[in-house]
Design an enzyme around this catalytic site. Structure first.
Site, PDB file in Angstrom:
ATOM      1  N   HIS A 206       0.823  -1.208   0.000  1.00  0.00           N
ATOM      2  CA  HIS A 206       0.000   0.000   0.000  1.00  0.00           C
ATOM      3  C   HIS A 206       0.864   1.267   0.000  1.00  0.00           C
ATOM      4  O   HIS A 206       2.069   1.222   0.287  1.00  0.00           O
ATOM      5  CB  HIS A 206      -0.914   0.018   1.229  1.00  0.00           C
ATOM      6  CG  HIS A 206      -0.138   0.016   2.529  1.00  0.00           C
ATOM      7  ND1 HIS A 206       0.453   1.154   3.048  1.00  0.00           N
ATOM      8  CD2 HIS A 206       0.152  -0.985   3.383  1.00  0.00           C
ATOM      9  CE1 HIS A 206       1.066   0.854   4.174  1.00  0.00           C
ATOM     10  NE2 HIS A 206       0.907  -0.437   4.402  1.00  0.00           N
ATOM     11  N   GLU A 281      -2.271  -7.082   7.792  1.00  0.00           N
ATOM     12  CA  GLU A 281      -0.947  -6.951   8.405  1.00  0.00           C
ATOM     13  C   GLU A 281      -0.928  -7.666   9.751  1.00  0.00           C
ATOM     14  O   GLU A 281      -1.970  -7.973  10.341  1.00  0.00           O
ATOM     15  CB  GLU A 281      -0.590  -5.459   8.576  1.00  0.00           C
ATOM     16  CG  GLU A 281       0.772  -5.170   9.184  1.00  0.00           C
ATOM     17  CD  GLU A 281       1.949  -5.791   8.418  1.00  0.00           C
ATOM     18  OE1 GLU A 281       2.106  -7.021   8.477  1.00  0.00           O
ATOM     19  OE2 GLU A 281       2.707  -5.027   7.787  1.00  0.00           O
TER      20      GLU A 281
END
Length: 400
Positions: A206, A281
């Site tokens: 990202h 994550e």
């Protein structure tokens, strides 16, 4: 965690001829036999029987231990071992479906080695294959310890294969004689990739967030992209919407920063964003939002332990080992759902590093030896015979 050993073999009495396979699964630590499998498979070639033995062994481990089990595979078939390890190409189209099936099963496990062993060291599996063929000759089905009572099996180290079977089946017999001679002289070096790509995984981290700017632990806190992060996502999207890229799907972590990055690409390519929760994550627990220095001051011993052992989680958080388990689940889903296609996976540092580590068959500690910039691209190509190749890593050329 228990580790398993598969020893497998197959044979045909003639080429082709009446054939059968045998596989034995052992505890890798002490050699204890955990399960046996054998079957007569009609008239076929030796190499087909050997692949069938491998497939039976892989299925047996999955039935015993489930996905993710650590497995070493040992066979006296140089052909099967070298093809499954990705060092030899599959030139016999009749073997390709079997190699594909074996590769799919192998991806569900953690294969620690593909090892060729001499025939004498594979006596158990060889005996099982011969028992299955002997039983079939009497009109019986093999069963462990039962179907061949009173029968005399060939010696375990006897050669039930005609000469040069492995060499013949390695070649493409439909090719002209000169071409076959060239194939015979170069069975494979390991430098060339396998012949066909099954699935390409483009891995996009990202874009920038406030926490990445300040180099803070950023796990499940769900930070959003900064204006610069949005610009990075758009730059990646512009690159991925042009040749040579041709995406078939966009799959994202559920966290906002990944979703925002994925949506930028989806907007350019006309694809929708699919979400896989296992691509999130790592949970940094009590360390979320803190800098490395702040964590070192407050949890010096815990930080040292975390850096030394991937199985150690942060206080109240998740270990890298736990992340690897769920990322492997996600990888298997991607491989099954998008076989033969190109998938953009938009995720975070830890899941992307884990996918790269798995492709390289590197140990968990390799996570500490990789660096990924924000909005970087990496590429893994997974092949039909179960092997994977990392084609690019931490590519940020679209941000320049």
């Amino acid at each position: 965690m228990t580790s398993y050993l598969i020893e497998a073999d197959g044979g045909s009495r003639g080429n082709p001829g009446p054939a059968g396979y045998g596989a034995v699964v052992k505890d890798a630590a002490d050699g204890q036999v955990l399960a046996e499998a054998a079957e007569a498979i009609g008239v076929t070639t030796n190499n087909v029987a050997e692949y069938r033995g491998l497939i039976a062994g892989l299925r047996t481990v999955l039935s015993l231990a489930g996905d993710g089990a650590r497995v070493a595979v040992r066979m006296d078939s140089k052909l099967v071992i070298e093809q499954m390890a990705g060092r030899w190409k599959i030139k016999n189209e009749g073997l390709r479906p079997l190699a594909l099936e074996a590769g799919k099963l192998a991806r569900r496990l953690r294969i620690t080695e593909w090892t060729w062993i001499p025939r004498a060291h594979n006596a158990h599996a060889d005996r099982l294959a011969n028992e299955a063929m002997d039983a079939a000759a009497k009109g019986l089905a093999w069963s462990a310890g039962g179907s061949t009572a009173g029968a005399t099996a060939p010696p375990a180290t006897g050669d039930h294969r005609p000469p040069l079977v492995e060499q013949t089946d390695l070649l493409d017999l439909s090719a002209p004689a000169a071409s076959v001679a060239a194939q015979e002289s170069t069975p494979g070096t390991g430098w060339a990739p396998p012949t066909r790509v099954a699935t390409s995984l483009l891995l996009l981290r990202h874009g920038e967030t406030p926490l990445s700017v300040e180099r803070r632990f950023s796990g499940l806190g769900d930070a959003e992209l900064t204006p610069n992060g949005h610009a990075q996502a758009e730059a990646a999207a512009a690159r991925l919407s042009r040749a040579p890229y041709r995406l078939d799907a966009v799959v994202s972590s559920p966290l906002t920063r990944a979703r925002q990055t994925a949506e930028a690409v989806a907007g350019r390519t006309g694809l929708s964003v699919e979400v896989d929760d296992d691509l999130r994550e790592v949970d940094f627990g009590a360390w979320e939002g803190l800098t490395f220095t702040e964590v070192g001051r407050r949890w010096p011993d815990e930080l040292t332990a975390w850096l030394a052992d991937p199985a150690t989680p942060p206080p109240g958080g998740e270990s890298f080992t736990a992340v690897a388990d769920r990322v492997e689940r996600a990888q298997r889903r991607l491989m099954e759902t998008y076989e033969g296609r190109t998938v953009l996976v938009v995720s975070h540092v830890t899941p992307i590093k884990t996918l790269l580590r798995l492709a390289l068959t590197a140990p968990p500690a390799a996570l500490y030896r990789m660096h990924l910039d924000v909005a970087c691209l990496s590429l893994i190509e997974h092949y039909l015979d179960g092997q994977a190749v990392v084609k690019s890593f931490n590519d940020t050329s679209h941000l320049r």
